[in-house]
Design a protein around this motif. Structure first.
Motif, PDB file in Angstrom:
ATOM      1  N   GLU A 120       4.173   4.146  -9.519  1.00  0.00           N
ATOM      2  CA  GLU A 120       3.229   3.547 -10.458  1.00  0.00           C
ATOM      3  C   GLU A 120       3.625   2.128 -10.838  1.00  0.00           C
ATOM      4  O   GLU A 120       2.929   1.475 -11.626  1.00  0.00           O
ATOM      5  N   ASN A 148       2.348   1.600  -3.420  1.00  0.00           N
ATOM      6  CA  ASN A 148       1.342   2.054  -4.375  1.00  0.00           C
ATOM      7  C   ASN A 148       1.173   3.568  -4.324  1.00  0.00           C
ATOM      8  O   ASN A 148       0.912   4.207  -5.355  1.00  0.00           O
ATOM      9  N   GLU A 149       1.305   4.136  -3.133  1.00  0.00           N
ATOM     10  CA  GLU A 149       1.198   5.589  -2.992  1.00  0.00           C
ATOM     11  C   GLU A 149       2.425   6.311  -3.548  1.00  0.00           C
ATOM     12  O   GLU A 149       2.338   7.453  -3.985  1.00  0.00           O
ATOM     13  N   ALA A 150       3.560   5.609  -3.549  1.00  0.00           N
ATOM     14  CA  ALA A 150       4.824   6.255  -3.913  1.00  0.00           C
ATOM     15  C   ALA A 150       5.241   6.029  -5.361  1.00  0.00           C
ATOM     16  O   ALA A 150       6.119   6.736  -5.866  1.00  0.00           O
ATOM     17  N   MET A 205       0.832  -1.200   0.000  1.00  0.00           N
ATOM     18  CA  MET A 205       0.000   0.000   0.000  1.00  0.00           C
ATOM     19  C   MET A 205       0.870   1.256   0.000  1.00  0.00           C
ATOM     20  O   MET A 205       0.580   2.231  -0.715  1.00  0.00           O
ATOM     21  N   ARG A 206       1.923   1.239   0.785  1.00  0.00           N
ATOM     22  CA  ARG A 206       2.846   2.379   0.803  1.00  0.00           C
ATOM     23  C   ARG A 206       3.507   2.559  -0.568  1.00  0.00           C
ATOM     24  O   ARG A 206       3.643   3.676  -1.068  1.00  0.00           O
ATOM     25  N   PHE A 210      -5.148  -1.703  -4.531  1.00  0.00           N
ATOM     26  CA  PHE A 210      -3.769  -1.245  -4.553  1.00  0.00           C
ATOM     27  C   PHE A 210      -2.836  -2.140  -5.365  1.00  0.00           C
ATOM     28  O   PHE A 210      -1.707  -1.745  -5.652  1.00  0.00           O
TER      29      PHE A 210
END
Length: 331
Positions: free
Chosen positions: A223, A219-221, A216-217, A249
């Motif tokens: 692509e 995915n935020e940081a 999840m982390r 995610f």
């Protein structure tokens, strides 16, 4: 929409001039995109060479693997190291190295030498060994332990030689445990990918982990494409997430093959549910020298998995998986 690793890998094979298996018109593939399933070299051709050694990765490519899989641990100085286990006694010659004799410690109930206690330079002096006692040790003690940078340099050199694209599927091991030690693997992973132009959605890369919060982390940081690994019962991963939650995610799931198939080879419904959510399914692990989950032989097991519609199969013996896939495609 993110490009699939299947398309990228098979496009790379075409560029190399390697034979491709047929799509649905020839073989009736039930994969998410209708393309032939990927053969993913599990730690390289680890059934025949020490896992994660350069000879294992080289052999996997010669045998026709579509994707190379390196597992990643963290060194004491924050470098990603290509090892499956966080300890070193089984996969390296560290027990025979007098300079490291006093550096074994007990963790998790095991006395051993641990990757996190050594610098990358120290780890690169070690030589790899076959981890399974019933496999050949003829190639032990030859090849050095690799950093992720070493592995990526190898892939780049192979791509330059063949004029093709080589897909990779690194698995980040124990990210929460390393982060607790002050060795968060996420920045190191992103830096390695960014340095080679691989931190993008259409890169020939899928990053795997059993750790949902880490993905999840990530995915935020970034692509880069992600795969949630799963070894438990159908319906939820080890973190208690449903497939619907994972699809928010991740781009793929990596379930144990027993999650997908019953002993008679019939589907449990997991694969169909994953595909309905747009998730690729990369399953593990097929081994020529172990009892198949279904059927009498490993070929039976592979035919069942391919027939089910898996998008990729992790295997220690890529040559067998490539051959069975070609036979099913009528080649």
């Amino acid at each position: 929409m993110r490009a699939t690793l299947t398309v990228l890998a098979m496009a790379g094979l075409a560029a190399c001039g390697a034979p491709q298996t047929g799509g649905p018109a020839e073989a009736g593939w039930n994969t998410l995109d209708g393309e032939a399933p990927l053969v993913i070299a599990h730690r390289g051709a680890s059934g025949l060479r020490p896992e994660h050694s350069l000879p294992a990765f080289e052999l996997a490519l010669r045998q026709g693997a579509d994707v190379l899989e390196p597992d990643l641990q963290m060194s004491a100085d924050g470098v990603l190291i290509v090892r499956h286990d966080p300890y070193l006694s089984t996969s390296t010659d560290i027990a025979d190295r007098p300079e490291f004799a006093g550096r074994s410690v007990e963790r998790f109930g095991r006395e051993d030498w641990w990757v996190a206690d050594f610098t990358a330079a120290e780890l690169q002096t070690l030589r790899t060994r076959q981890v399974m006692e019933d496999r050949s040790d003829a190639h032990d003690g030859i090849s050095p332990v690799l950093t992720f940078g070493d592995f990526l340099d190898f892939v780049s050199a192979e791509q330059a030689e063949c004029g093709c694209t080589i897909a990779i599927e690194p698995e980040v091991k124990l990210p929460a445990e390393y982060t607790a030690l002050g060795l968060d693997p996420l920045p190191a992973l992103l830096a390695a990918l960014e340095a080679r132009g691989l931190d993008r959605a259409d890169a020939p890369v899928v990053v795997q982990s059993f750790d949902a919060p880490f993905l999840m982390r990530l995915n935020e940081a970034s692509e880069v494409r992600l795969a949630m690994l799963y070894s438990g019962e159908p319906g939820a991963d080890a973190s208690g997430l449903s497939l619907e939650e994972i699809a928010r995610f991740a781009d793929a799931v990596g379930p144990y093959k027993g999650v997908l198939m019953n002993p008679d080879g019939s589907s449990t419904g997991y694969l169909e549910a994953a595909h309905a959510l747009g998730l690729e399914v990369h399953t593990w692990t097929v081994r020529d020298d172990r009892e198949p989950l279904t059927g009498e032989t490993v070929e039976d097991e592979l035919r069942a998995l391919y027939g089910l519609g898996v998008d990729g199969v992790f295997t220690d013996f890529p040559e067998t998986a490539v051959r069975v896939r070609a036979e099913m495609a009528g080649q």
